[in-house]
Design a protein around this motif. Structure first.
Motif, mmCIF file in Angstrom:
data_model
loop_
_atom_site.group_PDB
_atom_site.id
_atom_site.type_symbol
_atom_site.label_atom_id
_atom_site.label_comp_id
_atom_site.label_asym_id
_atom_site.label_seq_id
_atom_site.Cartn_x
_atom_site.Cartn_y
_atom_site.Cartn_z
ATOM 1 N N GLN A 137 90.627 -54.872 30.716
ATOM 2 C CA GLN A 137 89.384 -54.729 31.482
ATOM 3 C C GLN A 137 88.170 -54.995 30.601
ATOM 4 O OE1 GLN A 137 89.300 -51.388 34.455
ATOM 5 N NE2 GLN A 137 91.247 -50.907 33.459
ATOM 6 N N ALA A 138 88.218 -54.552 29.361
ATOM 7 C CA ALA A 138 87.106 -54.792 28.438
ATOM 8 C C ALA A 138 86.918 -56.291 28.202
ATOM 9 C CB ALA A 138 87.352 -54.071 27.116
ATOM 10 N N LYS A 147 85.180 -57.731 31.205
ATOM 11 C CA LYS A 147 83.758 -57.359 31.209
ATOM 12 C C LYS A 147 82.979 -58.222 30.220
ATOM 13 C CE LYS A 147 84.548 -52.673 32.856
ATOM 14 N NZ LYS A 147 84.570 -51.250 32.519
ATOM 15 N N GLU A 148 83.590 -58.556 29.073
ATOM 16 C CA GLU A 148 82.942 -59.440 28.095
ATOM 17 C C GLU A 148 82.719 -60.835 28.678
ATOM 18 O OE1 GLU A 148 85.296 -59.473 24.537
ATOM 19 O OE2 GLU A 148 84.924 -57.344 24.133
ATOM 20 N N GLN A 149 83.561 -61.231 29.628
ATOM 21 C CA GLN A 149 83.436 -62.528 30.289
ATOM 22 C C GLN A 149 82.430 -62.489 31.436
ATOM 23 O OE1 GLN A 149 87.341 -63.927 31.498
ATOM 24 N NE2 GLN A 149 88.228 -63.238 29.561
ATOM 25 N N TYR A 185 82.474 -60.098 34.084
ATOM 26 C CA TYR A 185 82.939 -59.448 35.309
ATOM 27 C C TYR A 185 82.462 -58.003 35.377
ATOM 28 C CZ TYR A 185 86.109 -63.309 36.265
ATOM 29 O OH TYR A 185 86.627 -64.540 36.550
ATOM 30 N N GLN A 186 82.151 -57.569 36.582
ATOM 31 C CA GLN A 186 81.870 -56.158 36.851
ATOM 32 C C GLN A 186 83.059 -55.669 37.667
ATOM 33 O OE1 GLN A 186 78.119 -55.251 38.784
ATOM 34 N NE2 GLN A 186 79.052 -53.485 39.770
ATOM 35 N N ILE A 187 83.799 -54.708 37.137
ATOM 36 C CA ILE A 187 85.009 -54.230 37.802
ATOM 37 C C ILE A 187 84.694 -52.954 38.565
ATOM 38 C CG2 ILE A 187 87.370 -53.416 37.470
ATOM 39 C CD1 ILE A 187 87.404 -55.147 34.886
ATOM 40 N N ASN A 188 84.857 -53.020 39.890
ATOM 41 C CA ASN A 188 84.637 -51.851 40.736
ATOM 42 C C ASN A 188 85.933 -51.083 40.966
ATOM 43 O OD1 ASN A 188 81.942 -52.612 40.975
ATOM 44 N ND2 ASN A 188 82.344 -53.813 42.800
ATOM 45 N N GLY A 190 85.677 -56.675 42.289
ATOM 46 C CA GLY A 190 84.375 -56.524 41.661
ATOM 47 C C GLY A 190 83.530 -57.761 41.854
ATOM 48 N N ASP A 209 81.957 -61.414 39.830
ATOM 49 C CA ASP A 209 82.075 -62.316 38.691
ATOM 50 C C ASP A 209 80.707 -62.469 38.027
ATOM 51 O OD1 ASP A 209 80.642 -64.142 40.253
ATOM 52 O OD2 ASP A 209 82.327 -65.513 40.514
ATOM 53 N N LYS A 210 80.623 -63.332 37.019
ATOM 54 C CA LYS A 210 79.365 -63.487 36.278
ATOM 55 C C LYS A 210 78.227 -64.013 37.146
ATOM 56 C CE LYS A 210 80.526 -68.038 34.712
ATOM 57 N NZ LYS A 210 80.602 -68.999 33.686
#
Length: 88
Positions: free
Chosen positions: A37-38, A41-43, A45-48, A62, A64-65
């Motif tokens: 997941q980390a 997120k670095e790419q 993405y916002q994970i809901n 979630g 995407d960028k």
């Protein structure tokens, strides 16, 4: 005729929502869920929501960028996307 249509629609909708089978590999070979997941997120993405599916996939819901809603199934061994859906 109406009575035949409803079961057909239910079967079709269930198939459309079915999750893929991502792997049969032992869970000891899977990427660590928190690290995976980390990386996402670095790419950007916002994970809901994150879950492990019955088909042995990492599934995320979630954004995407580009802030589009996404649902993505990932192979937990390789991290590669297996199936995705993007809403504009």
């Amino acid at each position: 005729m109406r009575f035949m249509l409803l079961p057909a629609l239910l079967i079709a909708s269930g198939a459309a929502l079915a999750s893929p089978q991502c792997t049969t590999a032992d869970r000891s070979t899977w990427k660590d869920p928190e690290q995976f997941q980390a990386q996402l997120k670095e790419q950007g993405y916002q994970i809901n929501k994150f879950k492990i599916t019955s088909g042995n996939c990492y599934e995320i819901y979630g954004l995407d960028k580009d802030k589009r809603k996404v649902e993505i199934y990932h192979d937990p061994v390789t991290g590669q996307p297996v199936k995705s859906r993007v809403e504009d």
